[in-house]
Design an enzyme around this catalytic site. Sequence first.
Site, PDB file in Angstrom:
ATOM      1  N   TYR A   7       1.325   5.097  -2.716  1.00 27.14           N
ATOM      2  CA  TYR A   7       1.579   6.515  -2.419  1.00 27.14           C
ATOM      3  C   TYR A   7       2.909   6.968  -2.988  1.00 27.14           C
ATOM      4  O   TYR A   7       3.095   8.149  -3.266  1.00 27.14           O
ATOM      5  CB  TYR A   7       1.465   6.780  -0.917  1.00 27.14           C
ATOM      6  CG  TYR A   7       0.055   6.575  -0.461  1.00 27.14           C
ATOM      7  CD1 TYR A   7      -0.962   7.387  -0.967  1.00 27.14           C
ATOM      8  CD2 TYR A   7      -0.294   5.553   0.387  1.00 27.14           C
ATOM      9  CE1 TYR A   7      -2.271   7.189  -0.620  1.00 27.14           C
ATOM     10  CE2 TYR A   7      -1.615   5.339   0.746  1.00 27.14           C
ATOM     11  CZ  TYR A   7      -2.593   6.162   0.231  1.00 27.14           C
ATOM     12  OH  TYR A   7      -3.895   5.951   0.572  1.00 27.14           O
ATOM     13  N   HIS A  44     -11.012   0.657 -10.490  1.00 27.14           N
ATOM     14  CA  HIS A  44     -10.433   1.557  -9.482  1.00 27.14           C
ATOM     15  C   HIS A  44      -9.011   1.981  -9.829  1.00 27.14           C
ATOM     16  O   HIS A  44      -8.701   3.156  -9.916  1.00 27.14           O
ATOM     17  CB  HIS A  44     -10.468   0.874  -8.111  1.00 27.14           C
ATOM     18  CG  HIS A  44      -9.534   1.462  -7.100  1.00 27.14           C
ATOM     19  ND1 HIS A  44      -9.738   2.694  -6.536  1.00 27.14           N
ATOM     20  CD2 HIS A  44      -8.371   1.005  -6.569  1.00 27.14           C
ATOM     21  CE1 HIS A  44      -8.751   2.973  -5.698  1.00 27.14           C
ATOM     22  NE2 HIS A  44      -7.904   1.960  -5.703  1.00 27.14           N
ATOM     23  N   PHE A  45      -8.125   1.007 -10.069  1.00 29.20           N
ATOM     24  CA  PHE A  45      -6.719   1.432 -10.185  1.00 29.20           C
ATOM     25  C   PHE A  45      -6.364   2.015 -11.547  1.00 29.20           C
ATOM     26  O   PHE A  45      -5.316   2.641 -11.670  1.00 29.20           O
ATOM     27  CB  PHE A  45      -5.724   0.368  -9.700  1.00 29.20           C
ATOM     28  CG  PHE A  45      -5.709  -0.936 -10.445  1.00 29.20           C
ATOM     29  CD1 PHE A  45      -5.306  -0.993 -11.751  1.00 29.20           C
ATOM     30  CD2 PHE A  45      -6.040  -2.110  -9.793  1.00 29.20           C
ATOM     31  CE1 PHE A  45      -5.259  -2.196 -12.423  1.00 29.20           C
ATOM     32  CE2 PHE A  45      -6.001  -3.320 -10.445  1.00 29.20           C
ATOM     33  CZ  PHE A  45      -5.619  -3.361 -11.773  1.00 29.20           C
ATOM     34  N   HIS A  46      -7.254   1.856 -12.527  1.00 23.72           N
ATOM     35  CA  HIS A  46      -6.966   2.579 -13.765  1.00 23.72           C
ATOM     36  C   HIS A  46      -7.314   4.068 -13.652  1.00 23.72           C
ATOM     37  O   HIS A  46      -6.852   4.863 -14.459  1.00 23.72           O
ATOM     38  CB  HIS A  46      -7.661   1.929 -14.968  1.00 23.72           C
ATOM     39  CG  HIS A  46      -6.904   0.738 -15.478  1.00 23.72           C
ATOM     40  ND1 HIS A  46      -7.065  -0.530 -14.958  1.00 23.72           N
ATOM     41  CD2 HIS A  46      -5.935   0.624 -16.423  1.00 23.72           C
ATOM     42  CE1 HIS A  46      -6.246  -1.370 -15.562  1.00 23.72           C
ATOM     43  NE2 HIS A  46      -5.542  -0.702 -16.461  1.00 23.72           N
ATOM     44  N   ARG A  96     -11.479 -10.170 -11.646  1.00 22.82           N
ATOM     45  CA  ARG A  96     -10.367  -9.515 -12.323  1.00 22.82           C
ATOM     46  C   ARG A  96      -9.415 -10.615 -12.787  1.00 22.82           C
ATOM     47  O   ARG A  96      -9.591 -11.790 -12.429  1.00 22.82           O
ATOM     48  CB  ARG A  96      -9.650  -8.553 -11.376  1.00 22.82           C
ATOM     49  CG  ARG A  96      -8.914  -9.260 -10.252  1.00 22.82           C
ATOM     50  CD  ARG A  96      -8.418  -8.316  -9.175  1.00 22.82           C
ATOM     51  NE  ARG A  96      -7.164  -7.674  -9.537  1.00 22.82           N
ATOM     52  CZ  ARG A  96      -6.333  -7.111  -8.641  1.00 22.82           C
ATOM     53  NH1 ARG A  96      -6.644  -7.100  -7.358  1.00 22.82           N
ATOM     54  NH2 ARG A  96      -5.217  -6.534  -9.028  1.00 22.82           N
ATOM     55  N   ARG A  97      -8.421 -10.265 -13.566  1.00 23.41           N
ATOM     56  CA  ARG A  97      -7.299 -11.143 -13.920  1.00 23.41           C
ATOM     57  C   ARG A  97      -7.662 -12.340 -14.791  1.00 23.41           C
ATOM     58  O   ARG A  97      -6.852 -12.806 -15.557  1.00 23.41           O
ATOM     59  CB  ARG A  97      -6.583 -11.670 -12.660  1.00 23.41           C
ATOM     60  CG  ARG A  97      -5.886 -10.556 -11.912  1.00 23.41           C
ATOM     61  CD  ARG A  97      -5.173 -11.058 -10.688  1.00 23.41           C
ATOM     62  NE  ARG A  97      -4.102 -10.131 -10.294  1.00 23.41           N
ATOM     63  CZ  ARG A  97      -3.362 -10.265  -9.229  1.00 23.41           C
ATOM     64  NH1 ARG A  97      -3.537 -11.277  -8.425  1.00 23.41           N
ATOM     65  NH2 ARG A  97      -2.411  -9.400  -8.957  1.00 23.41           N
ATOM     66  N   HIS A 134       0.781  -1.228   0.000  1.00 21.82           N
ATOM     67  CA  HIS A 134       0.000   0.000   0.000  1.00 21.82           C
ATOM     68  C   HIS A 134       0.815   1.282   0.000  1.00 21.82           C
ATOM     69  O   HIS A 134       0.530   2.164  -0.805  1.00 21.82           O
ATOM     70  CB  HIS A 134      -1.112   0.028   1.034  1.00 21.82           C
ATOM     71  CG  HIS A 134      -2.178   0.966   0.560  1.00 21.82           C
ATOM     72  ND1 HIS A 134      -3.059   0.644  -0.435  1.00 21.82           N
ATOM     73  CD2 HIS A 134      -2.427   2.257   0.856  1.00 21.82           C
ATOM     74  CE1 HIS A 134      -3.815   1.678  -0.713  1.00 21.82           C
ATOM     75  NE2 HIS A 134      -3.460   2.674   0.044  1.00 21.82           N
TER      76      HIS A 134
END
Lengths: 156, 543
Positions: free
Chosen positions: B223, B369-371, B432-433, B219
Amino acid sequence: MVHKEETYEYIWIVIVAAVIAGLSVVMAYYGFALNLNPVCNATPIDIKEVEKLTPGVKEIGPGIYEITMIGQQFSWNPNRIVLKDPKRVIFKITSKDVIHGFQIVGTSVNAMVFPGYIGQFIWEPPNNFEGRFLIICNEYCGVGHHLMYATLEIER
Amino acid sequence: MRDIFKGSFEDIFSRINIGFAIILLALGGLFGVLQLLSRTPGSPIKVSAATYYQILTGHGVFLAVAFTLFFIMGLTVFMSTRILKVDINRLLLKISLCMTLLGAVLAAVSILTGKARVLYTFYAPMKAHPFFYIGAALLILGSWFTAFALFLQYLKWRKQNPDREIPVPIFGLLATWIVWIEATIPVVIDVLKVYLPMALLGASVDVLEARTWFWFFGHPLVYFWLLPAITLWYYLIPKRLGVELFSKKMAKIAFILFIIYSTPIGLHHQLVDPGVDARLKYLHTVLTLIVGSASMLTAFNILATLERAGRKAGGGFFGWIIKLPWRDPIFSGMILALIAFGFGGITGIINTSYQLNNVVHNTSWIVGHFHTTVGTAVALTFMVASYGLLTELFNRKVIAYSLARIHPYLWVIGIFIFSMNYALAGLAGAPRRTYDLTFGGMAPEIWYTYLKAGAVGGVIFALAGAIFVLIFILSILVNKGEEVRIFKFGNPHENLNEKHSVIDNIKLWIVVAVILIILGYSIPLYQLYSQGLSLVPPVAKGL
């Protein structure tokens, strides 16, 4: 002296803090007062002992089922589960090889499955849940990952 | 003190890193398109399952780990030498460059030859070729030398300017690298203690141990990607607009929140792990919400800066919005990145929300989310900043500037279509994946609708990415023309106070961070080791 523009900023910070506090309280209430937690229990198991488990469904009381499930590349055992009017389902799941992910599509059942640990959790299917549900592996486990699925049928 | 860095080793270092990062972006992006099309129902392009999981590993490692790391190394040295105007230790930079490049090549070879089909999370007991783990370790250890070089450079500046406040961008870069050190110590422990013995000696592993150390790293890693992007927003957006940042103090407080809260929150990636105490999961959930507040401060600060600039240009209550320079790709790209990050932040809060995580864990919601976070807030910011770097660092004129103006909009339209549909598919339970989502014909029809619509968005932003890569490469290869200074990275207009406050006391914040990390992780690690490890043998088959 506080500048007028700074006041807006402090108001914003108070709003953000209130949202965080609110969310935290709601989650704590559901988790610890109503006991709605994600899967947390696990018992270590020697991986050589997994063979001795008997995968399958056991009715241990009226509407109460205990399901022992074993994941391996690339199948679930058992791969077809039928439950008659279930009220409470106790899952005990482990893996023979790598990490898998146990998900019943269309429900909130979602748990990681670890070799070396038997994960245990309870699911209380709502009364209107009926028919055939798809169980998939949702954690990458190898080139046949997408072939790893099973079914769960609920009869009312 | 030197002002001119052109042709200096520092600039060569930055050019190599940023150039290499863009090559990785192109390669990782290509993998992304191939895998997107392969998993889209009815697509004529479909690679084999083995190739799919191989390029999925490549997509994650090349983009999330390598592209970001190399870009950030180059950007850091480029900005710090220009803003601090003191020498940086070149030997440390040389060591850093050699180690990271070697590490990247080793890891890339293991992935490209199909010896490391373990995905970017490389969960034990899956076993990849030792090169994969050695490469990862070299990449990380090598990057530490860039961090040390920056810290020494900062201390030198501090010695020459004992009372001056820290410029906001330097504060951001210091926070970036402090978070990187916090993040990578646990993964180095993980690789040395679990993965190398497994890969080299076939040693057995404990799955919970491997995962706990991995997410201890996983995590704060995000950041590390995000902080340089936020640094660029704080630094370049006011510059493009010709105004001061709304609040320097709040900007620094946001960075401080990241330094102290970004690490003791990793268990929110393990919310559905059996064997982790519910109370600890809840504790990490609350700490994650607090680190989320830092981004709320950033959003306020940037938007207030925009309003200030728009009103200065004559805009009214809403009119200030149209007064902003939307045709400037560096400005528009960064604001669009910020807007996308709004969606990323909200979906992130949902991910971490304890019980809600059950609904979205390992579904394609996470992909949506992460895109919007690393895939847009970070990647789009880095791409548009590269237009500035082309002139300032590479001494090139940007070719096809009109296409460069379109690129950020095209990217964000594509990302929005893609992420929205993937998020909805995830809510409907799509994983996912996974290579093929038919599951013997039992998959819900609605998945296919979302996946197909998502693929349209994916192709659109891939096209935007291709436009960017072509502009970047062609500008370097063919456009050696005269210098066109679009903007200046160096010489900040910031008026620096000659007196610094407690906010600038970085050492204090590091101490607070260490205390919180100990509080956040001592009990999980104690529980893990006190209950005894449950070892399982490595698995190389089926990968």
